[in-house]
Design a protein around this motif. Structure first.
Motif, PDB file in Angstrom:
ATOM      1  N   GLY A 174       6.251 -10.368 -29.287  1.00  0.00           N
ATOM      2  CA  GLY A 174       7.245 -10.718 -28.118  1.00  0.00           C
ATOM      3  C   GLY A 174       8.663 -10.475 -28.700  1.00  0.00           C
ATOM      4  N   ASN A 175       9.667 -11.074 -28.320  1.00  0.00           N
ATOM      5  CA  ASN A 175      10.910 -10.757 -28.657  1.00  0.00           C
ATOM      6  C   ASN A 175      11.335 -11.762 -29.799  1.00  0.00           C
ATOM      7  OD1 ASN A 175      13.678 -10.692 -28.590  1.00  0.00           O
ATOM      8  ND2 ASN A 175      13.940 -10.949 -26.667  1.00  0.00           N
ATOM      9  N   MET A 176      11.531 -11.124 -31.015  1.00  0.00           N
ATOM     10  CA  MET A 176      11.890 -11.876 -32.214  1.00  0.00           C
ATOM     11  C   MET A 176      13.361 -11.758 -32.280  1.00  0.00           C
ATOM     12  SD  MET A 176       9.034 -11.190 -34.663  1.00  0.00           S
ATOM     13  CE  MET A 176       9.002  -9.387 -34.573  1.00  0.00           C
TER      14      MET A 176
ATOM     15  N   ARG B  30       4.273  -7.762 -16.771  1.00  0.00           N
ATOM     16  CA  ARG B  30       5.725  -7.789 -16.780  1.00  0.00           C
ATOM     17  C   ARG B  30       6.510  -7.463 -18.133  1.00  0.00           C
ATOM     18  NH1 ARG B  30       7.535  -9.511 -11.489  1.00  0.00           N
ATOM     19  NH2 ARG B  30       6.094  -9.880 -10.287  1.00  0.00           N
ATOM     20  N   THR B  31       5.960  -7.810 -19.285  1.00  0.00           N
ATOM     21  CA  THR B  31       6.529  -7.807 -20.294  1.00  0.00           C
ATOM     22  C   THR B  31       6.060  -6.822 -21.403  1.00  0.00           C
ATOM     23  OG1 THR B  31       5.553  -9.565 -21.543  1.00  0.00           O
ATOM     24  CG2 THR B  31       7.298 -10.148 -19.926  1.00  0.00           C
ATOM     25  N   GLY B  32       4.498  -6.758 -21.236  1.00  0.00           N
ATOM     26  CA  GLY B  32       3.685  -5.797 -22.460  1.00  0.00           C
ATOM     27  C   GLY B  32       3.297  -6.778 -23.456  1.00  0.00           C
TER      28      GLY B  32
ATOM     29  N   GLY C  25      19.894  -1.377 -29.360  1.00  0.00           N
ATOM     30  CA  GLY C  25      19.687  -2.774 -29.315  1.00  0.00           C
ATOM     31  C   GLY C  25      20.362  -3.431 -28.257  1.00  0.00           C
ATOM     32  N   PHE C  26      19.923  -4.690 -27.781  1.00  0.00           N
ATOM     33  CA  PHE C  26      20.835  -5.515 -26.768  1.00  0.00           C
ATOM     34  C   PHE C  26      20.444  -7.045 -27.028  1.00  0.00           C
ATOM     35  CE2 PHE C  26      18.172  -7.331 -23.508  1.00  0.00           C
ATOM     36  CZ  PHE C  26      16.907  -6.453 -23.525  1.00  0.00           C
ATOM     37  N   GLY C  27      21.397  -8.003 -26.604  1.00  0.00           N
ATOM     38  CA  GLY C  27      20.863  -9.271 -26.829  1.00  0.00           C
ATOM     39  C   GLY C  27      22.116 -10.101 -26.049  1.00  0.00           C
TER      40      GLY C  27
HETATM   41  O1  UT7 Z   1      16.843  -9.782 -25.709  1.00  0.00           O
HETATM   42  C1  UT7 Z   1      17.392 -10.461 -24.727  1.00  0.00           C
HETATM   43  C2  UT7 Z   1      16.537 -11.430 -23.965  1.00  0.00           C
HETATM   44  N1  UT7 Z   1      16.332 -11.126 -22.712  1.00  0.00           N
HETATM   45  C3  UT7 Z   1      15.180 -10.407 -21.983  1.00  0.00           C
HETATM   46  O2  UT7 Z   1      14.397  -9.869 -22.725  1.00  0.00           O
HETATM   47  C4  UT7 Z   1      15.176 -10.459 -20.526  1.00  0.00           C
HETATM   48  C5  UT7 Z   1      14.989  -9.128 -19.924  1.00  0.00           C
HETATM   49  N2  UT7 Z   1      14.393  -9.358 -18.602  1.00  0.00           N
HETATM   50  C6  UT7 Z   1      12.808  -9.376 -18.549  1.00  0.00           C
HETATM   51  O3  UT7 Z   1      12.274  -8.986 -19.398  1.00  0.00           O
HETATM   52  C7  UT7 Z   1      12.374  -9.778 -17.041  1.00  0.00           C
HETATM   53  O4  UT7 Z   1      13.284  -9.907 -16.127  1.00  0.00           O
HETATM   54  C8  UT7 Z   1      11.237 -10.933 -17.257  1.00  0.00           C
HETATM   55  C9  UT7 Z   1      10.195 -10.626 -17.868  1.00  0.00           C
HETATM   56  C10 UT7 Z   1      12.308 -11.943 -17.725  1.00  0.00           C
HETATM   57  C11 UT7 Z   1      10.982 -10.969 -15.751  1.00  0.00           C
HETATM   58  O5  UT7 Z   1      10.218 -10.305 -15.312  1.00  0.00           O
HETATM   59  P1  UT7 Z   1      10.655  -9.468 -13.763  1.00  0.00           P
HETATM   60  O6  UT7 Z   1       9.797  -8.627 -13.162  1.00  0.00           O
HETATM   61  O7  UT7 Z   1      12.202  -9.607 -13.561  1.00  0.00           O
HETATM   62  O8  UT7 Z   1      10.358 -11.055 -12.850  1.00  0.00           O
HETATM   63  P2  UT7 Z   1      11.253 -11.893 -12.048  1.00  0.00           P
HETATM   64  O9  UT7 Z   1      12.034 -12.658 -12.630  1.00  0.00           O
HETATM   65  O10 UT7 Z   1      11.677 -11.123 -10.594  1.00  0.00           O
HETATM   66  O11 UT7 Z   1       9.991 -12.985 -11.340  1.00  0.00           O
HETATM   67  C12 UT7 Z   1       9.201 -12.676 -10.555  1.00  0.00           C
HETATM   68  C13 UT7 Z   1       8.119 -14.032 -10.030  1.00  0.00           C
HETATM   69  C14 UT7 Z   1       8.950 -15.200  -9.910  1.00  0.00           C
HETATM   70  O12 UT7 Z   1       8.522 -15.744  -8.728  1.00  0.00           O
HETATM   71  P3  UT7 Z   1       8.896 -15.462  -7.124  1.00  0.00           P
HETATM   72  O13 UT7 Z   1      10.467 -16.034  -7.237  1.00  0.00           O
HETATM   73  O14 UT7 Z   1       8.578 -14.115  -6.706  1.00  0.00           O
HETATM   74  O15 UT7 Z   1       7.812 -16.403  -6.423  1.00  0.00           O
HETATM   75  C15 UT7 Z   1       8.966 -16.121 -10.920  1.00  0.00           C
HETATM   76  O16 UT7 Z   1       8.884 -17.370 -10.707  1.00  0.00           O
HETATM   77  O17 UT7 Z   1       7.567 -14.248 -11.232  1.00  0.00           O
HETATM   78  C16 UT7 Z   1       7.725 -15.688 -11.553  1.00  0.00           C
HETATM   79  N3  UT7 Z   1       7.657 -15.889 -13.082  1.00  0.00           N
HETATM   80  C17 UT7 Z   1       6.191 -16.080 -13.649  1.00  0.00           C
HETATM   81  N4  UT7 Z   1       5.135 -16.295 -12.938  1.00  0.00           N
HETATM   82  C18 UT7 Z   1       4.155 -16.457 -14.031  1.00  0.00           C
HETATM   83  C19 UT7 Z   1       8.452 -15.895 -13.948  1.00  0.00           C
HETATM   84  N5  UT7 Z   1       7.950 -16.188 -15.180  1.00  0.00           N
HETATM   85  C20 UT7 Z   1       6.751 -16.466 -14.886  1.00  0.00           C
HETATM   86  C21 UT7 Z   1       5.672 -16.476 -15.945  1.00  0.00           C
HETATM   87  N6  UT7 Z   1       4.391 -16.580 -15.282  1.00  0.00           N
HETATM   88  N7  UT7 Z   1       5.776 -16.563 -17.196  1.00  0.00           N
END
Ligand code: UT7
Length: 367
Positions: A282-284, A41-43, A312-314
């Motif tokens: 990760g994201n620092m 999901r993140t790399g 960039g974004f935040g």
């Molecule tokens: O610099 C600004 C900071 N913000 C960011 O970088 C956020 C940008 N967003 C992202 O990077 C991604 O949206 C995430 C990595 C945060 C999440 O990835 P996603 O593919 O959008 O996952 P999701 O939020 O759709 O979650 C999918 C599933 C959920 O379960 P259900 O509801 O499908 O059953 C989550 O509860 O993954 C679950 N989940 C996890 N499972 C295992 C969420 N976090 C985790 C985890 N381990 N750490």
């Protein structure tokens, strides 16, 4: 009398990563998560956890950037410190670095636009150089997120890490440095990323500073991030009158490999011309772009005269992109012997320490 145009060139670069490594496997011992979920999901494979305050990491990064530029603290006219995880709000972080590097004649200010703080700081410093207010500036992007993390929340705890980096900007009459920039903010989406417990308003609600709860809409932030960074890149390229073909290397904010790939696809830039180190750190936040920039140069990915694009974004949700023409020099003029003090604590121990301190403090707080 016609004045020659002044540009702001990057002449020094330095990073500081704390030694304690927190792997995905480590996280599976404290959270309901897996290495497979985090990686796909993140790399991200690992991140760093600091055993020292933010100011210590920033000091080391600043000393290394100064040595790289062949300058001393006394040569610096301006310090801009980009961060959202201050050791102190008052006095500011930049004045602490000023004192420690002996930049007696410098102005010193902090910038907080969350993950874009370094890039917003780069614009602030470049603008002051172009207008002739200062000639030599130090721009820092540094973040100590681990004490503010909610280590019970798998939605965010797997994403972030600690680190610092800095660049030296110097006035130049050559066609180099920060050539074009676009900055913006989707304020309508500001509630998508809110860290409860990290500001004065929480004192009135009886919450202890630093005992946080993260309000975080990952999927929506993801979409805005791709949209904002792509639009800012297009804007910058239009200003410069070049296409994406003319960009030698994209050095983006490192939050999620899938976000980086989506921006590259929209820009029609192959991943071979995109620098990625999110797997290591990760994201620092504010530190991601300057650390990535340092590593891109160290790894020989930046040729003399290369055109770089830094999107960039935040939180905010702020977004931006900067086009930077690298100068002729891709090697440091000097090195600094400054190091962080060693630690025998593991990353998991550091996290457990901070979590235990917060629990103790919260339970002894009279509401
Ligand atoms: O610099 C600004 C900071 N913000 C960011 O970088 C956020 C940008 N967003 C992202 O990077 C991604 O949206 C995430 C990595 C945060 C999440 O990835 P996603 O593919 O959008 O996952 P999701 O939020 O759709 O979650 C999918 C599933 C959920 O379960 P259900 O509801 O499908 O059953 C989550 O509860 O993954 C679950 N989940 C996890 N499972 C295992 C969420 N976090 C985790 C985890 N381990 N750490």
């Amino acid at each position: 009398m016609q004045r020659r145009a002044i540009n702001a060139a990057i002449t020094g670069w330095g990073k500081c990563l704390p030694p304690a490594v927190l792997t995905n496997a480590d996280l599976t011992t404290i959270l309901d998560t897996t290495d497979e979920w985090i990686t796909t999901r993140t790399g991200i494979r690992e991140r760093r956890i600091s055993h020292v305050p933010l100011g210590d990491m920033a000091h080391v990064a600043a000393a290394r950037a100064l040595a790289c530029a062949g300058l001393e603290g006394k040569d610096i006219d301006l310090i801009v410190f980009g961060t959202c995880s201050h050791d102190d709000q008052v006095p500011n972080m930049a004045s602490g670095v000023q004192l420690r590097i002996g930049a007696h004649a410098a102005a010193a200010m902090d910038v907080n636009t969350a993950c874009t703080s370094f890039l917003y700081g780069l614009s602030s410093a470049a603008g002051m150089i172009r207008s002739g207010v200062v000639r030599n500036a130090l721009v820092i992007g540094a973040e100590l997120i681990s004490p503010f993390m909610d280590w019970r929340d798998r939605n965010v705890a797997v994403l972030f890490g600690d680190g610092a980096a800095a660049v030296v900007l110097q006035a130049s009459d050559r066609d180099e440095g920060v050539l074009a920039e676009k900055l913006g903010c989707y304020a309508d989406a500001r509630e998508m990323l809110r860290v409860h417990g990290m500001g004065g308003r929480y004192a009135n609600q009886g919450t202890l500073y630093g005992v946080t709860r993260w309000q975080f809409e990952g999927q929506e932030i993801f979409k805005r991030a791709v949209h904002g960074m792509s639009a800012a890149c297009e804007s910058v390229l239009t200003t410069l009158g070049v296409t994406a073909e003319g960009v030698d290397l994209v050095v983006p904010h490192q939050a999620n490999l899938r976000i980086i790939e989506a921006v590259a696809k929209r820009m029609r830039v192959p991943m071979e011309r995109v620098f990625v180190n999110v797997q290591r750190y990760g994201n620092m936040s504010a530190a991601t772009v300057p650390v990535a920039l340092c590593e891109a140069v160290e790894e020989g990915r930046v040729a003399p005269g290369a055109l770089l694009l830094l999107p960039g974004f935040g939180g905010g949700l702020s977004y931006c992109a900067h086009a930077v023409r690298w100068g002729e020099r891709v090697t440091p003029l000097g090195t600094s012997s400054l190091e962080l003090p060693p630690t025998d604590r593991t990353a998991l121990e550091l996290i457990r320490d901070v979590s235990a301190r917060k629990t103790r403090a919260a339970s002894s707080t009279v509401m």
